[in-house]
Design a protein around this motif. Structure first.
Motif, PDB file in Angstrom:
ATOM      1  N   ASP A 146      13.402 -13.214  -7.430  1.00  0.00           N
ATOM      2  CA  ASP A 146      13.663 -13.086  -8.814  1.00  0.00           C
ATOM      3  C   ASP A 146      12.455 -12.035  -9.342  1.00  0.00           C
ATOM      4  N   GLN A 148      11.380  -9.587 -12.513  1.00  0.00           N
ATOM      5  CA  GLN A 148      11.425  -9.177 -13.992  1.00  0.00           C
ATOM      6  C   GLN A 148      10.679  -7.845 -13.992  1.00  0.00           C
ATOM      7  N   THR A 163      15.833  -8.309 -15.551  1.00  0.00           N
ATOM      8  CA  THR A 163      15.668  -9.232 -14.461  1.00  0.00           C
ATOM      9  C   THR A 163      16.647  -9.117 -13.586  1.00  0.00           C
ATOM     10  N   THR A 165      17.901 -10.635  -9.782  1.00  0.00           N
ATOM     11  CA  THR A 165      18.101 -12.012  -9.019  1.00  0.00           C
ATOM     12  C   THR A 165      18.969 -11.991  -7.687  1.00  0.00           C
TER      13      THR A 165
END
Length: 253
Positions: A146, A148, A163, A165
């Motif tokens: 993850d 950001q 973001t 992922t």
């Protein structure tokens, strides 16, 4: 900005630290160990986390990564009932880094990266003696990434967030073993290979070390671990080698 911080340099394999295991408990056929540990590895290779942008070459020491570390938690556990052994390895690492770009449009970029891995395996003893054991195992390692990004504009100072992922699972096969030098000292080692295109294209690792038994319930582990992973999918790239010492303390019951 240090691009390698897209992915932690502290991930683990199915057996990042071989736990101390003494003689079988007098009142139970099961043995359990839990090992909090740290793998002090660097990172060398290519990583990238934004689809459409090329992967960046990185060469970071453990000290470089530690400068940007927010939190890290790692634990390894086993349950043994000869000739079977079950093991679980979990870790979570969070890093934050920022870089003043000084561009016409973007003034600053901040990256918060979270990496979680969970490994599970089942092993069977192929050969045993009162001094040691040689085992083969099957397992899998799951990865969750993850990342950001916070972009700050140059003129107005506005911020924009993005973001990215990614997750995958790698099957693993390997062998491991240990040999007791004395009542206090134990040698151990492991070699494994996995991925096979199911998650990563390929990954392999090896480590060896020694355990010192402080008492019958506590052991100190010191090892050296080397791992290579080649993952490239959906614009996420992790083609890197990690190597470094690992230390842990095992509590048995």
């Amino acid at each position: 900005m240090k691009p390698a911080l897209h992915i932690t340099a502290l991930p683990v394999a199915v057996c990042a630290i071989m736990p101390f295991a003494g003689n079988a408990a007098a009142q139970s056929d099961w043995e359990f160990q839990i090992t909090p540990y740290v793998w002090m590895s660097g990172l060398d290779g290519k990583v990238g986390t934004i689809p459409g942008l090329p992967a960046a070459s990185v060469d970071l020491s453990f000290g470089d990564i530690l400068d940007n570390l927010d939190f890290a938690g790692m634990v390894f556990a086993t349950a043994r009932h000869d000739p079977w052994v079950l093991h679980l390895d979990a870790n979570y690492v969070k890093t934050t880094t920022s870089k003043a770009v000084g561009g016409i449009l973007i003034d600053n970029v901040k990256l918060t990266s979270q990496t979680t891995t969970l490994s599970m395996g089942v092993g069977y003893a192929l050969a045993t003696s009162d001094k040691g054991s040689f085992e083969a195992y099957l397992g899998a390692r799951a990865w969750w990434l993850d990342n950001q990004f916070t972009l700050t504009t140059a003129r107005a100072g506005n911020t924009f967030n993005r973001t990215e992922t990614e997750s995958w699972v790698d099957p693993l096969i390997g062998v491991s073993g240990y040999f007791d030098l004395s009542e206090k000292w134990r040698l151990f080692g492991l070699a494994e290979i996995g991925g096979f295109g199911a998650g990563a294209e390929i990954e392999w690792g090896a480590f060896a070390g020694v355990t010192y038994a402080i008492n019958k319930n506590v052991g100190l582990n010191l090892a050296w671990r080397h791992q290579y992973v080649d993952y490239d999918s959906n614009g996420i790239v992790f083609n890197a080698t990690q190597s470094g010492p690992a230390i842990g303390v095992t509590f048995g019951f």
